[in-house]
Design an enzyme around this catalytic site. Sequence first.
Site, PDB file in Angstrom:
ATOM      1  N   ARG A  57       0.875  -1.231   0.026  1.00 42.54           N
ATOM      2  CA  ARG A  57       0.183  -0.015   0.074  1.00 42.54           C
ATOM      3  C   ARG A  57       0.892   1.350  -0.179  1.00 42.54           C
ATOM      4  O   ARG A  57       0.396   2.329  -0.629  1.00 42.54           O
ATOM      5  CB  ARG A  57      -1.075   0.197   1.229  1.00 42.54           C
ATOM      6  CG  ARG A  57      -1.949   1.239   1.249  1.00 42.54           C
ATOM      7  CD  ARG A  57      -3.148   1.114   2.134  1.00 42.54           C
ATOM      8  NE  ARG A  57      -2.883   0.129   3.601  1.00 42.54           N
ATOM      9  CZ  ARG A  57      -2.464   0.946   4.395  1.00 42.54           C
ATOM     10  NH1 ARG A  57      -1.999   2.042   4.278  1.00 42.54           N
ATOM     11  NH2 ARG A  57      -2.273   0.241   5.535  1.00 42.54           N
ATOM     12  N   TYR A 110     -14.585  17.121 -15.857  1.00 37.67           N
ATOM     13  CA  TYR A 110     -15.061  15.543 -15.971  1.00 37.67           C
ATOM     14  C   TYR A 110     -16.212  15.653 -14.822  1.00 37.67           C
ATOM     15  O   TYR A 110     -16.164  15.975 -13.551  1.00 37.67           O
ATOM     16  CB  TYR A 110     -13.608  14.832 -15.583  1.00 37.67           C
ATOM     17  CG  TYR A 110     -14.076  13.524 -15.565  1.00 37.67           C
ATOM     18  CD1 TYR A 110     -14.535  12.648 -16.729  1.00 37.67           C
ATOM     19  CD2 TYR A 110     -14.046  12.851 -14.377  1.00 37.67           C
ATOM     20  CE1 TYR A 110     -14.686  11.400 -16.500  1.00 37.67           C
ATOM     21  CE2 TYR A 110     -14.427  11.442 -14.326  1.00 37.67           C
ATOM     22  CZ  TYR A 110     -14.738  10.760 -15.225  1.00 37.67           C
ATOM     23  OH  TYR A 110     -14.978   9.311 -15.204  1.00 37.67           O
ATOM     24  N   ASP A 182      -5.671  18.155 -14.819  1.00 37.60           N
ATOM     25  CA  ASP A 182      -6.056  17.068 -15.330  1.00 37.60           C
ATOM     26  C   ASP A 182      -5.713  16.997 -16.725  1.00 37.60           C
ATOM     27  O   ASP A 182      -6.268  17.666 -17.566  1.00 37.60           O
ATOM     28  CB  ASP A 182      -7.543  16.791 -15.023  1.00 37.60           C
ATOM     29  CG  ASP A 182      -8.032  15.380 -15.512  1.00 37.60           C
ATOM     30  OD1 ASP A 182      -7.482  14.778 -16.389  1.00 37.60           O
ATOM     31  OD2 ASP A 182      -9.002  15.088 -15.150  1.00 37.60           O
TER      32      ASP A 182
HETATM   33  C1  PLP Z   1     -11.946   8.908 -16.893  1.00 34.20           C
HETATM   34  C2  PLP Z   1     -11.551  10.423 -16.082  1.00 34.20           C
HETATM   35  C3  PLP Z   1     -11.345  10.647 -14.806  1.00 34.20           C
HETATM   36  C4  PLP Z   1     -11.567   9.548 -14.061  1.00 34.20           C
HETATM   37  O1  PLP Z   1     -10.646   8.450 -14.069  1.00 34.20           O
HETATM   38  P1  PLP Z   1     -10.930   6.842 -13.743  1.00 34.20           P
HETATM   39  O2  PLP Z   1     -10.158   6.282 -13.949  1.00 34.20           O
HETATM   40  O3  PLP Z   1     -12.267   6.541 -14.565  1.00 34.20           O
HETATM   41  O4  PLP Z   1     -11.353   7.069 -12.270  1.00 34.20           O
HETATM   42  C5  PLP Z   1     -10.825  11.750 -14.730  1.00 34.20           C
HETATM   43  N1  PLP Z   1     -10.716  12.923 -15.852  1.00 34.20           N
HETATM   44  C6  PLP Z   1     -10.823  12.728 -16.784  1.00 34.20           C
HETATM   45  C7  PLP Z   1     -10.620  13.754 -17.598  1.00 34.20           C
HETATM   46  C8  PLP Z   1     -11.337  11.579 -17.297  1.00 34.20           C
HETATM   47  O5  PLP Z   1     -11.646  11.424 -18.697  1.00 34.20           O
END
Ligand code: PLP
Length: 392
Positions: A57, A110, A182
Amino acid sequence: MSELRPETRTVHLPQPPLEGSRPITVPLYQTSGFVFDDPAVFADGMNRPDGPFVYGRLSNPTVRSLEEAVAGLEGGVGAVATGSGMGAINSVLLGLLRPGDHVIAQKALYGGTAGALNDLVARFGVEVSYVPEDDPAALRAAVRPSTKLVYLETIANPVTQVADLPGMCAAAREAGLVSVVDNTFASPILCRPIEHGADIVVHSTTKYLGGHTDVLGGIAVFASDELHRKVWKYATGLGATADPFAAWLTLRGIQTLPLRMERHCANAHELALRLDAHPAVAAVHWPGLPSHPSHALAAKLLPGFGGVFSFDLLGGRAAGERFMSAVRLALLAPSLGGVETLILHPATTSHKSLTAEELARHGIGEGTVRVAVGIEHVEDLWADFEQALSRS
Ligand SMILES: *Cc1c(COP(=O)(O)O)cnc(C)c1O
Protein backbone atom coordinates in the site's frame (compact mmCIF):
# COMPACT_ATOMS: atom_id res chain seq x y z
CA MET A 1 17.30 -27.27 3.55
CA SER A 2 16.97 -30.90 2.36
CA GLU A 3 15.41 -32.04 5.66
CA LEU A 4 12.44 -29.56 5.33
CA ARG A 5 9.01 -31.16 5.17
CA PRO A 6 6.54 -30.62 2.27
CA GLU A 7 4.37 -28.26 4.40
CA THR A 8 7.36 -25.95 4.79
CA ARG A 9 8.83 -26.38 1.29
CA THR A 10 5.55 -25.39 -0.36
CA VAL A 11 5.42 -22.16 1.67
CA HIS A 12 9.05 -21.08 1.22
CA LEU A 13 9.48 -21.26 -2.54
CA PRO A 14 12.88 -20.93 -4.22
CA GLN A 15 13.81 -17.47 -5.55
CA PRO A 16 16.82 -17.99 -7.87
CA PRO A 17 19.13 -14.96 -7.68
CA LEU A 18 19.85 -12.97 -10.85
CA GLU A 19 23.50 -13.53 -11.68
CA GLY A 20 24.97 -11.40 -14.44
CA SER A 21 21.68 -10.80 -16.26
CA ARG A 22 18.41 -8.99 -15.64
CA PRO A 23 14.95 -8.84 -17.26
CA ILE A 24 14.47 -6.64 -20.35
CA THR A 25 10.98 -5.61 -19.29
CA VAL A 26 9.89 -4.21 -15.92
CA PRO A 27 9.03 -7.25 -13.77
CA LEU A 28 5.65 -7.59 -12.12
CA TYR A 29 6.36 -7.63 -8.37
CA GLN A 30 3.15 -9.36 -7.34
CA THR A 31 3.83 -9.32 -3.62
CA SER A 32 2.08 -7.52 -0.79
CA GLY A 33 5.24 -6.98 1.20
CA PHE A 34 9.04 -7.21 1.37
CA VAL A 35 11.59 -9.04 3.51
CA PHE A 36 14.38 -7.26 5.41
CA ASP A 37 17.76 -8.30 6.66
CA ASP A 38 18.14 -5.03 8.60
CA PRO A 39 15.37 -3.74 10.91
CA ALA A 40 16.57 -0.12 10.49
CA VAL A 41 15.93 -0.25 6.72
CA PHE A 42 12.43 -1.61 7.45
CA ALA A 43 11.58 1.45 9.60
CA ASP A 44 12.93 3.90 7.01
CA GLY A 45 10.58 2.71 4.22
CA MET A 46 7.45 3.50 6.22
CA ASN A 47 7.96 7.25 6.14
CA ARG A 48 8.71 8.43 2.61
CA PRO A 49 7.57 7.86 -0.98
CA ASP A 50 11.12 7.20 -2.26
CA GLY A 51 12.33 4.89 0.51
CA PRO A 52 12.95 1.12 0.54
CA PHE A 53 9.96 -1.09 -0.36
CA VAL A 54 8.08 -2.28 2.71
CA TYR A 55 4.40 -2.89 2.16
CA GLY A 56 2.33 -2.78 -1.04
CA ARG A 57 0.00 0.00 0.00
CA LEU A 58 3.01 2.28 0.56
CA SER A 59 5.24 1.29 -2.36
CA ASN A 60 6.06 -1.47 -4.84
CA PRO A 61 8.85 -1.62 -7.46
CA THR A 62 6.46 -2.10 -10.42
CA VAL A 63 4.27 0.76 -9.20
CA ARG A 64 7.32 2.96 -8.63
CA SER A 65 8.52 2.23 -12.16
CA LEU A 66 5.18 3.62 -13.40
CA GLU A 67 5.47 6.62 -11.08
CA GLU A 68 8.99 7.40 -12.28
CA ALA A 69 8.01 6.87 -15.93
CA VAL A 70 5.09 9.31 -15.80
CA ALA A 71 6.94 11.81 -13.57
CA GLY A 72 9.71 11.77 -16.20
CA LEU A 73 7.28 12.27 -19.10
CA GLU A 74 5.52 15.13 -17.29
CA GLY A 75 8.71 16.79 -16.00
CA GLY A 76 7.74 16.32 -12.32
CA VAL A 77 9.91 15.36 -9.33
CA GLY A 78 7.74 12.42 -8.28
CA ALA A 79 4.33 10.79 -8.62
CA VAL A 80 1.74 8.73 -6.76
CA ALA A 81 -0.01 6.01 -8.78
CA THR A 82 -3.55 5.17 -7.69
CA GLY A 83 -6.27 2.61 -8.36
CA SER A 84 -8.15 4.93 -10.73
CA GLY A 85 -8.16 8.50 -12.01
CA MET A 86 -10.71 9.43 -9.34
CA GLY A 87 -8.37 7.90 -6.74
CA ALA A 88 -5.68 10.37 -7.82
CA ILE A 89 -8.05 13.35 -8.00
CA ASN A 90 -9.63 12.65 -4.60
CA SER A 91 -6.23 11.99 -2.99
CA VAL A 92 -5.03 15.41 -4.19
CA LEU A 93 -8.21 17.27 -3.16
CA LEU A 94 -8.63 15.55 0.23
CA GLY A 95 -4.89 15.55 0.92
CA LEU A 96 -4.52 19.31 0.40
CA LEU A 97 -7.87 20.84 1.45
CA ARG A 98 -9.39 21.49 4.87
CA PRO A 99 -12.92 22.47 5.93
CA GLY A 100 -13.63 26.09 4.98
CA ASP A 101 -11.03 26.22 2.21
CA HIS A 102 -12.01 27.76 -1.13
CA VAL A 103 -11.31 26.21 -4.56
CA ILE A 104 -11.44 27.89 -7.97
CA ALA A 105 -12.31 25.37 -10.71
CA GLN A 106 -12.99 25.69 -14.39
CA LYS A 107 -16.64 25.37 -15.41
CA ALA A 108 -16.32 22.43 -17.81
CA LEU A 109 -15.16 19.51 -15.62
CA TYR A 110 -15.07 15.74 -15.88
CA GLY A 111 -18.30 14.45 -14.27
CA GLY A 112 -16.53 12.52 -11.50
CA THR A 113 -14.50 15.58 -10.55
CA ALA A 114 -17.59 17.81 -10.49
CA GLY A 115 -19.19 15.22 -8.17
CA ALA A 116 -16.10 15.09 -5.93
CA LEU A 117 -16.12 18.89 -5.55
CA ASN A 118 -19.86 18.91 -4.77
CA ASP A 119 -19.20 16.28 -2.14
CA LEU A 120 -16.42 18.37 -0.54
CA VAL A 121 -18.88 21.28 -0.39
CA ALA A 122 -21.63 19.21 1.24
CA ARG A 123 -19.45 17.18 3.60
CA PHE A 124 -16.59 19.49 4.58
CA GLY A 125 -17.86 23.01 3.93
CA VAL A 126 -15.30 23.57 1.17
CA GLU A 127 -16.41 26.41 -1.12
CA VAL A 128 -16.00 26.30 -4.91
CA SER A 129 -16.15 29.11 -7.49
CA TYR A 130 -16.35 28.29 -11.18
CA VAL A 131 -14.58 30.37 -13.84
CA PRO A 132 -14.01 29.91 -17.59
CA GLU A 133 -10.91 27.80 -18.36
CA ASP A 134 -9.33 30.60 -20.42
CA ASP A 135 -9.94 33.68 -18.25
CA PRO A 136 -7.04 34.55 -15.86
CA ALA A 137 -8.77 37.86 -14.97
CA ALA A 138 -11.86 35.96 -13.78
CA LEU A 139 -9.55 33.68 -11.75
CA ARG A 140 -7.85 36.70 -10.12
CA ALA A 141 -11.24 38.23 -9.33
CA ALA A 142 -12.43 35.00 -7.69
CA VAL A 143 -9.49 34.75 -5.24
CA ARG A 144 -10.44 35.03 -1.54
CA PRO A 145 -8.30 34.87 1.62
CA SER A 146 -9.43 31.25 2.02
CA THR A 147 -8.57 30.17 -1.55
CA LYS A 148 -6.11 27.27 -1.63
CA LEU A 149 -6.32 25.51 -4.97
CA VAL A 150 -7.09 26.04 -8.67
CA TYR A 151 -8.39 23.09 -10.70
CA LEU A 152 -8.11 22.93 -14.52
CA GLU A 153 -8.30 20.41 -17.38
CA THR A 154 -5.97 20.69 -20.38
CA ILE A 155 -8.73 19.60 -22.79
CA ALA A 156 -12.28 19.30 -21.42
CA ASN A 157 -14.98 16.76 -22.20
CA PRO A 158 -16.91 16.54 -24.55
CA VAL A 159 -16.69 19.79 -26.56
CA THR A 160 -12.91 19.96 -26.03
CA GLN A 161 -12.36 23.46 -24.59
CA VAL A 162 -8.61 24.04 -24.07
CA ALA A 163 -7.48 25.74 -20.85
CA ASP A 164 -5.14 28.72 -20.94
CA LEU A 165 -2.60 26.88 -18.78
CA PRO A 166 0.17 29.53 -18.86
CA GLY A 167 -2.26 32.36 -18.02
CA MET A 168 -4.29 30.48 -15.42
CA CYS A 169 -1.29 28.84 -13.68
CA ALA A 170 0.54 32.20 -13.54
CA ALA A 171 -2.52 33.83 -11.95
CA ALA A 172 -2.71 30.95 -9.45
CA ARG A 173 0.98 31.28 -8.58
CA GLU A 174 0.74 35.08 -8.09
CA ALA A 175 -2.01 34.45 -5.54
CA GLY A 176 0.00 31.71 -3.79
CA LEU A 177 -2.40 28.93 -4.85
CA VAL A 178 -1.64 25.33 -5.80
CA SER A 179 -2.69 24.65 -9.41
CA VAL A 180 -3.88 21.16 -10.37
CA VAL A 181 -4.33 20.16 -14.02
CA ASP A 182 -6.14 17.05 -15.28
CA ASN A 183 -4.05 16.19 -18.35
CA THR A 184 -5.90 12.97 -19.26
CA PHE A 185 -7.18 14.09 -22.68
CA ALA A 186 -3.82 15.50 -23.86
CA SER A 187 -1.44 12.94 -22.33
CA PRO A 188 2.15 14.08 -21.70
CA ILE A 189 2.80 13.65 -25.42
CA LEU A 190 0.62 16.68 -26.28
CA CYS A 191 1.04 18.74 -23.12
CA ARG A 192 3.21 18.91 -20.00
CA PRO A 193 1.32 21.28 -17.69
CA ILE A 194 4.25 21.61 -15.23
CA GLU A 195 6.17 23.40 -18.03
CA HIS A 196 3.27 25.89 -18.10
CA GLY A 197 3.39 26.52 -14.34
CA ALA A 198 1.18 23.76 -12.88
CA ASP A 199 2.06 22.33 -9.45
CA ILE A 200 0.26 18.99 -9.80
CA VAL A 201 -0.81 17.01 -12.89
CA VAL A 202 -3.41 14.25 -12.59
CA HIS A 203 -4.31 11.54 -15.09
CA SER A 204 -6.80 8.81 -15.50
CA THR A 205 -4.22 6.29 -16.78
CA THR A 206 -7.28 4.20 -17.68
CA LYS A 207 -7.34 6.30 -20.86
CA TYR A 208 -4.38 7.11 -23.15
CA LEU A 209 -1.51 6.05 -20.85
CA GLY A 210 -2.91 2.51 -20.43
CA GLY A 211 -4.32 2.77 -23.93
CA HIS A 212 -5.81 -0.71 -24.36
CA THR A 213 -9.13 -0.56 -22.47
CA ASP A 214 -7.97 -3.33 -20.14
CA VAL A 215 -6.88 -1.55 -16.96
CA LEU A 216 -8.08 1.11 -14.50
CA GLY A 217 -5.59 3.49 -12.95
CA GLY A 218 -4.69 7.03 -12.05
CA ILE A 219 -1.63 9.06 -11.19
CA ALA A 220 -0.76 12.42 -9.65
CA VAL A 221 2.57 14.00 -10.65
CA PHE A 222 4.20 16.73 -8.54
CA ALA A 223 6.40 19.72 -9.30
CA SER A 224 7.69 19.78 -5.69
CA ASP A 225 8.84 17.19 -3.14
CA GLU A 226 6.68 18.83 -0.48
CA LEU A 227 3.42 18.29 -2.41
CA HIS A 228 4.57 14.78 -3.38
CA ARG A 229 5.13 13.79 0.26
CA LYS A 230 1.85 15.32 1.43
CA VAL A 231 -0.34 13.56 -1.14
CA TRP A 232 1.63 10.28 -0.85
CA LYS A 233 0.94 10.29 2.89
CA TYR A 234 -2.76 10.89 2.31
CA ALA A 235 -3.18 8.43 -0.58
CA THR A 236 -1.39 5.61 1.26
CA GLY A 237 -3.46 6.28 4.40
CA LEU A 238 -6.66 6.35 2.37
CA GLY A 239 -5.69 3.13 0.59
CA ALA A 240 -6.00 4.64 -2.87
CA THR A 241 -2.63 3.44 -4.21
CA ALA A 242 -2.19 1.31 -7.33
CA ASP A 243 -2.08 -2.46 -7.62
CA PRO A 244 1.17 -3.80 -9.17
CA PHE A 245 -0.58 -5.74 -11.95
CA ALA A 246 -2.52 -2.64 -13.02
CA ALA A 247 0.75 -0.65 -12.94
CA TRP A 248 2.46 -3.34 -15.02
CA LEU A 249 -0.27 -3.24 -17.71
CA THR A 250 -0.09 0.56 -17.74
CA LEU A 251 3.70 0.49 -18.20
CA ARG A 252 3.24 -1.85 -21.14
CA GLY A 253 0.73 0.59 -22.63
CA ILE A 254 3.03 3.58 -22.14
CA GLN A 255 5.71 2.03 -24.37
CA THR A 256 3.55 2.77 -27.44
CA LEU A 257 1.99 6.04 -26.20
CA PRO A 258 3.73 8.41 -28.68
CA LEU A 259 2.87 6.16 -31.65
CA ARG A 260 -0.75 5.79 -30.57
CA MET A 261 -1.19 9.53 -29.91
CA GLU A 262 0.09 10.30 -33.38
CA ARG A 263 -2.54 8.02 -34.94
CA HIS A 264 -5.35 9.15 -32.58
CA CYS A 265 -4.68 12.78 -33.58
CA ALA A 266 -4.36 12.04 -37.30
CA ASN A 267 -7.57 9.98 -37.36
CA ALA A 268 -9.46 12.63 -35.38
CA HIS A 269 -8.24 15.30 -37.79
CA GLU A 270 -9.44 13.46 -40.88
CA LEU A 271 -12.81 12.47 -39.39
CA ALA A 272 -13.43 15.98 -37.99
CA LEU A 273 -12.75 17.56 -41.39
CA ARG A 274 -15.01 15.11 -43.25
CA LEU A 275 -17.84 15.39 -40.70
CA ASP A 276 -17.57 19.18 -40.78
CA ALA A 277 -18.17 19.06 -44.55
CA HIS A 278 -21.06 16.55 -44.32
CA PRO A 279 -24.57 17.92 -45.06
CA ALA A 280 -26.16 16.05 -42.10
CA VAL A 281 -23.77 17.62 -39.55
CA ALA A 282 -24.52 20.95 -37.85
CA ALA A 283 -21.20 21.43 -35.99
CA VAL A 284 -17.99 19.60 -35.10
CA HIS A 285 -16.19 20.41 -31.83
CA TRP A 286 -12.45 19.65 -32.08
CA PRO A 287 -9.74 22.19 -31.19
CA GLY A 288 -7.89 21.46 -34.44
CA LEU A 289 -10.69 23.09 -36.47
CA PRO A 290 -10.31 26.88 -36.98
CA SER A 291 -14.02 27.25 -36.09
CA HIS A 292 -13.43 25.92 -32.53
CA PRO A 293 -13.35 28.71 -29.87
CA SER A 294 -10.11 27.23 -28.41
CA HIS A 295 -8.31 26.83 -31.75
CA ALA A 296 -5.82 29.72 -31.39
CA LEU A 297 -4.91 28.70 -27.83
CA ALA A 298 -4.66 25.01 -28.79
CA ALA A 299 -2.41 25.81 -31.75
CA LYS A 300 -0.09 27.69 -29.40
CA LEU A 301 -0.05 25.07 -26.61
CA LEU A 302 -0.42 21.67 -28.24
CA PRO A 303 1.60 19.95 -30.99
CA GLY A 304 -1.52 17.86 -31.77
CA PHE A 305 -5.19 18.42 -31.00
CA GLY A 306 -6.14 15.12 -29.38
CA GLY A 307 -8.19 12.09 -30.29
CA VAL A 308 -11.55 13.14 -28.85
CA PHE A 309 -14.14 15.28 -30.61
CA SER A 310 -17.89 15.67 -30.60
CA PHE A 311 -20.41 16.66 -33.22
CA ASP A 312 -24.04 17.73 -33.52
CA LEU A 313 -26.36 16.38 -36.16
CA LEU A 314 -28.85 18.70 -37.86
CA GLY A 315 -31.60 16.23 -36.92
CA GLY A 316 -30.98 16.75 -33.16
CA ARG A 317 -31.48 14.06 -30.54
CA ALA A 318 -33.39 11.60 -32.75
CA ALA A 319 -30.71 11.77 -35.42
CA GLY A 320 -27.99 11.32 -32.78
CA GLU A 321 -29.74 8.23 -31.43
CA ARG A 322 -30.17 6.80 -34.96
CA PHE A 323 -26.47 7.42 -35.66
CA MET A 324 -25.42 5.63 -32.50
CA SER A 325 -27.51 2.56 -33.26
CA ALA A 326 -26.31 2.50 -36.88
CA VAL A 327 -22.52 2.46 -36.36
CA ARG A 328 -20.93 -0.99 -36.57
CA LEU A 329 -17.20 -0.54 -36.14
CA ALA A 330 -17.34 2.29 -33.60
CA LEU A 331 -18.51 0.87 -30.28
CA LEU A 332 -21.19 2.48 -28.11
CA ALA A 333 -19.29 2.51 -24.81
CA PRO A 334 -17.94 4.72 -22.01
CA SER A 335 -14.28 5.76 -21.62
CA LEU A 336 -11.72 6.87 -24.19
CA GLY A 337 -8.04 6.64 -25.03
CA GLY A 338 -8.02 2.97 -26.06
CA VAL A 339 -7.13 1.51 -29.44
CA GLU A 340 -10.83 1.07 -30.37
CA THR A 341 -13.07 3.94 -31.52
CA LEU A 342 -15.80 4.51 -28.91
CA ILE A 343 -18.84 6.77 -29.15
CA LEU A 344 -21.42 7.91 -26.62
CA HIS A 345 -24.31 10.34 -26.13
CA PRO A 346 -23.26 12.76 -23.32
CA ALA A 347 -26.79 14.08 -22.60
CA THR A 348 -28.02 10.62 -21.51
CA THR A 349 -24.79 9.09 -20.20
CA SER A 350 -21.65 10.97 -19.05
CA HIS A 351 -23.54 14.24 -18.41
CA LYS A 352 -26.90 12.78 -17.41
CA SER A 353 -26.96 14.62 -14.08
CA LEU A 354 -26.85 18.08 -15.71
CA THR A 355 -30.00 20.12 -16.26
CA ALA A 356 -30.87 21.33 -19.80
CA GLU A 357 -29.49 24.74 -18.85
CA GLU A 358 -26.21 23.28 -17.53
CA LEU A 359 -25.88 21.13 -20.65
CA ALA A 360 -26.22 24.27 -22.78
CA ARG A 361 -23.60 26.04 -20.65
CA HIS A 362 -21.20 23.15 -21.30
CA GLY A 363 -21.93 23.44 -25.04
CA ILE A 364 -23.59 20.02 -25.06
CA GLY A 365 -26.66 19.64 -27.27
CA GLU A 366 -29.46 17.07 -27.02
CA GLY A 367 -28.02 15.38 -30.10
CA THR A 368 -24.30 15.82 -29.42
CA VAL A 369 -22.31 12.63 -30.12
CA ARG A 370 -18.86 12.24 -28.53
CA VAL A 371 -16.25 10.28 -30.44
CA ALA A 372 -13.05 8.91 -28.86
CA VAL A 373 -11.16 7.97 -32.00
CA GLY A 374 -9.12 4.77 -31.96
CA ILE A 375 -6.12 3.75 -34.05
CA GLU A 376 -8.00 1.80 -36.76
CA HIS A 377 -7.53 2.66 -40.45
CA VAL A 378 -9.25 5.98 -40.98
CA GLU A 379 -10.98 4.88 -44.21
CA ASP A 380 -12.67 1.99 -42.38
CA LEU A 381 -13.85 4.41 -39.70
CA TRP A 382 -15.13 6.90 -42.28
CA ALA A 383 -16.99 4.16 -44.19
CA ASP A 384 -18.71 3.24 -40.90
CA PHE A 385 -19.56 6.87 -40.06
CA GLU A 386 -20.80 7.54 -43.60
CA GLN A 387 -23.20 4.59 -43.65
CA ALA A 388 -24.45 5.54 -40.17
CA LEU A 389 -24.95 9.17 -41.26
CA SER A 390 -26.99 8.02 -44.26
CA ARG A 391 -29.44 6.37 -41.80
CA SER A 392 -29.68 9.29 -39.43
C1 PLP B 1 -11.92 9.06 -16.95
C2 PLP B 1 -11.51 10.37 -16.45
C3 PLP B 1 -11.30 10.60 -15.08
C4 PLP B 1 -11.56 9.54 -14.03
O1 PLP B 1 -10.72 8.46 -14.19
P1 PLP B 1 -11.08 6.97 -13.72
O2 PLP B 1 -9.87 6.19 -14.11
O3 PLP B 1 -12.34 6.57 -14.44
O4 PLP B 1 -11.31 7.02 -12.25
C5 PLP B 1 -10.86 11.85 -14.68
N1 PLP B 1 -10.66 12.84 -15.57
C6 PLP B 1 -10.86 12.66 -16.89
C7 PLP B 1 -10.62 13.79 -17.83
C8 PLP B 1 -11.29 11.43 -17.37
O5 PLP B 1 -11.51 11.25 -18.68
